[in-house]
Design a protein around this motif. Sequence first.
Motif, PDB file in Angstrom:
ATOM      1  N   ARG A 236     -29.512  14.639  -5.008  1.00 31.82           N
ATOM      2  CA  ARG A 236     -28.640  13.741  -5.773  1.00 31.82           C
ATOM      3  C   ARG A 236     -29.352  13.165  -6.992  1.00 31.82           C
ATOM      4  O   ARG A 236     -28.728  12.935  -8.030  1.00 31.82           O
ATOM      5  CB  ARG A 236     -28.111  12.628  -4.866  1.00 31.82           C
ATOM      6  N   ARG A 237     -30.659  12.910  -6.873  1.00 28.83           N
ATOM      7  CA  ARG A 237     -31.404  12.372  -8.015  1.00 28.83           C
ATOM      8  C   ARG A 237     -31.589  13.405  -9.124  1.00 28.83           C
ATOM      9  O   ARG A 237     -31.765  13.047 -10.288  1.00 28.83           O
ATOM     10  CB  ARG A 237     -32.768  11.846  -7.565  1.00 28.83           C
ATOM     11  N   GLU A 238     -31.520  14.683  -8.784  1.00 31.27           N
ATOM     12  CA  GLU A 238     -31.745  15.722  -9.776  1.00 31.27           C
ATOM     13  C   GLU A 238     -30.574  15.848 -10.742  1.00 31.27           C
ATOM     14  O   GLU A 238     -30.778  16.036 -11.951  1.00 31.27           O
ATOM     15  CB  GLU A 238     -31.997  17.061  -9.085  1.00 31.27           C
ATOM     16  N   HIS A 239     -29.356  15.725 -10.259  1.00 29.96           N
ATOM     17  CA  HIS A 239     -28.197  15.958 -11.130  1.00 29.96           C
ATOM     18  C   HIS A 239     -27.151  14.840 -11.058  1.00 29.96           C
ATOM     19  O   HIS A 239     -26.727  14.313 -12.080  1.00 29.96           O
ATOM     20  CB  HIS A 239     -27.552  17.304 -10.783  1.00 29.96           C
ATOM     21  N   GLU A 240     -26.717  14.492  -9.836  1.00 25.63           N
ATOM     22  CA  GLU A 240     -25.605  13.541  -9.714  1.00 25.63           C
ATOM     23  C   GLU A 240     -25.936  12.179 -10.317  1.00 25.63           C
ATOM     24  O   GLU A 240     -25.141  11.628 -11.108  1.00 25.63           O
ATOM     25  CB  GLU A 240     -25.227  13.360  -8.239  1.00 25.63           C
ATOM     26  N   ILE A 241     -27.076  11.618  -9.966  1.00 27.97           N
ATOM     27  CA  ILE A 241     -27.383  10.254 -10.413  1.00 27.97           C
ATOM     28  C   ILE A 241     -27.655  10.179 -11.914  1.00 27.97           C
ATOM     29  O   ILE A 241     -27.185   9.243 -12.576  1.00 27.97           O
ATOM     30  CB  ILE A 241     -28.549   9.663  -9.591  1.00 27.97           C
ATOM     31  N   PRO A 242     -28.385  11.139 -12.514  1.00 26.95           N
ATOM     32  CA  PRO A 242     -28.485  11.103 -13.983  1.00 26.95           C
ATOM     33  C   PRO A 242     -27.126  11.123 -14.676  1.00 26.95           C
ATOM     34  O   PRO A 242     -26.934  10.449 -15.691  1.00 26.95           O
ATOM     35  CB  PRO A 242     -29.296  12.359 -14.304  1.00 26.95           C
ATOM     36  N   GLY A 320     -20.800  20.425 -10.279  1.00 31.05           N
ATOM     37  CA  GLY A 320     -19.484  21.036 -10.406  1.00 31.05           C
ATOM     38  C   GLY A 320     -19.229  21.471 -11.837  1.00 31.05           C
ATOM     39  O   GLY A 320     -20.042  22.168 -12.450  1.00 31.05           O
ATOM     40  N   ASN A 321     -18.104  21.052 -12.399  1.00 30.07           N
ATOM     41  CA  ASN A 321     -17.772  21.382 -13.781  1.00 30.07           C
ATOM     42  C   ASN A 321     -18.322  20.375 -14.784  1.00 30.07           C
ATOM     43  O   ASN A 321     -18.170  20.545 -15.994  1.00 30.07           O
ATOM     44  CB  ASN A 321     -16.253  21.480 -13.951  1.00 30.07           C
ATOM     45  N   LYS A 322     -18.969  19.316 -14.276  1.00 36.18           N
ATOM     46  CA  LYS A 322     -19.516  18.276 -15.139  1.00 36.18           C
ATOM     47  C   LYS A 322     -20.945  18.626 -15.520  1.00 36.18           C
ATOM     48  O   LYS A 322     -21.796  18.851 -14.669  1.00 36.18           O
ATOM     49  CB  LYS A 322     -19.489  16.937 -14.401  1.00 36.18           C
ATOM     50  N   GLU A 323     -21.212  18.672 -16.824  1.00 41.33           N
ATOM     51  CA  GLU A 323     -22.546  19.008 -17.307  1.00 41.33           C
ATOM     52  C   GLU A 323     -22.879  18.145 -18.510  1.00 41.33           C
ATOM     53  O   GLU A 323     -22.060  17.989 -19.421  1.00 41.33           O
ATOM     54  CB  GLU A 323     -22.633  20.489 -17.683  1.00 41.33           C
ATOM     55  N   ILE A 324     -24.088  17.570 -18.518  1.00 45.58           N
ATOM     56  CA  ILE A 324     -24.535  16.763 -19.651  1.00 45.58           C
ATOM     57  C   ILE A 324     -25.960  17.165 -20.014  1.00 45.58           C
ATOM     58  O   ILE A 324     -26.728  17.592 -19.151  1.00 45.58           O
ATOM     59  CB  ILE A 324     -24.486  15.251 -19.346  1.00 45.58           C
ATOM     60  N   PRO A 325     -26.335  17.039 -21.282  1.00 45.17           N
ATOM     61  CA  PRO A 325     -27.733  17.294 -21.656  1.00 45.17           C
ATOM     62  C   PRO A 325     -28.620  16.153 -21.161  1.00 45.17           C
ATOM     63  O   PRO A 325     -28.199  14.997 -21.120  1.00 45.17           O
ATOM     64  CB  PRO A 325     -27.682  17.341 -23.189  1.00 45.17           C
ATOM     65  N   SER A 326     -29.820  16.486 -20.789  1.00 53.01           N
ATOM     66  CA  SER A 326     -30.760  15.451 -20.392  1.00 53.01           C
ATOM     67  C   SER A 326     -31.405  14.839 -21.632  1.00 53.01           C
ATOM     68  O   SER A 326     -31.349  15.398 -22.726  1.00 53.01           O
ATOM     69  CB  SER A 326     -31.839  16.034 -19.473  1.00 53.01           C
ATOM     70  N   GLY A 327     -32.018  13.678 -21.459  1.00 55.64           N
ATOM     71  CA  GLY A 327     -32.722  13.037 -22.570  1.00 55.64           C
ATOM     72  C   GLY A 327     -31.835  12.144 -23.402  1.00 55.64           C
ATOM     73  O   GLY A 327     -31.525  12.459 -24.559  1.00 55.64           O
TER      74      GLY A 327
END
Length: 453
Positions: A236-242, A320-327
């Motif tokens: 969850r910390r890798e993708h969901e929480i960010p 899922g279908n939700k994607e955001i750039p990091s940083g």
Amino acid sequence: MRRIDIKKFNALAAHTRSPAAAYVSQELDWFANDDETLLATLLLDTVDGDYVGVVLGRDEMGRFRCIDVESSLPTKEDAEAWIQRAMAWHGRDKQTTFPQGDGKNTRPLDLFTPIVPPGKLHPSFVRLCQSKAFAPARRLIAEIMPHYVDVDGNFVEQFQTTGFDARLWELYLHSYLVEEQLFIEREHDRPDFFVKKYGKSVAIEATIVGRRTDRPVSYFKTEISLPRDHEEVLRRREHEIPIRFGSPLFSKLQKRYWELDHVKGLPLVFAIADFHDDQSMMWTSTALIDYLYAVRHDFHFDENGQLVITPLKIEKHKVGNKEIPSGFFFQADAEHISAVLFSASGTISKFNRLGRQAGFKVPGHVMVRIGTHYDHNPNAHLPRPFKYIVDETQSETWAEGLSMFHNPNALHPVPEELFPTIAHHRFRDGQILSTLPEFHPYASLTMNLLGKE
């Protein structure tokens, strides 16, 4: 007249202090009469070397304010004797209010009298109002509210209903800024706070990670709602929480506060807290760091047993279908955001603990705090645990656990000297460099035990 601990004095009168006084004086002692309708402080004039006595009484709004002062007292004993006489004089008729003439048409914000139908009250607000376990928090908040400026006009309604978490976070930030002895201005409805000191100014906008809609609100549950195991935490910390942190931060970025006339040219800070789930603050802070700087850190020990930390670049976060750039700090327009302020402690438990430290309590109530804090051993790769009973012997501050993450691309960097008591984190050469207080908790849980009265 009796001496009182500085924690009690701070709880009752911290918001009456002028930050300017710290330039020319040092508080040495604090006093109250038996029913605490009068307070007093004994100061050392650091310019002239003599002493000052100040007596405070409540005004029409319920705020402790100066009602008598005597300066140029030659010794500490002379100042204490003057304070005793002055408190006896002002308390001779059992007067409890000392009008200042500027509060005739205003009243303090009353957070605890419901102004909406019972069915609309937030469950956390109801529990805060009704539970004996949270009596210290209620008393402390009641002392703060006469000093709080409601620039939007809806603070009470939102605190009692859907905005409980967000308004509590704002109230926590306000308490910290007062403790930091910053001049606070709330003349504008956005951003939330303007602070000044040393001829420098900073604008601060508060936001939160809102609660999940697929879970019922149960902020004060006695059981702990945590991920099932370490693997779920990592997942969850890798993708969901960010992504959860990214949503409110990106939304605030779209507001373009830096274009407002009263914000132009100033450092702008976003202050965020995570309320997305029960006890979520205990394990999600690492995900915020990953998202802000687009790196996570691996570690190993070399052949000499020394800790080696390796930054790993993060490109994106996807669920899922939700994607955001990091940083976040590397996104378009993010150079206008000077830093992100975060704490895992801006909860009602913080108010409860500091209220209990100040002596606000009910019979049979025992409060125990457990958590983890930073280990200053350079070879430590895990935090250290702590545990203690919360009472008047403890010295927790509002600043404790608060971190400022500085934007390496900021157009207007935050003057670190305005925020000297918190942790500061900077990103250089792919590494996060941190300056931390001696005791810096990452997360904690407060247990409230109610016995027989």
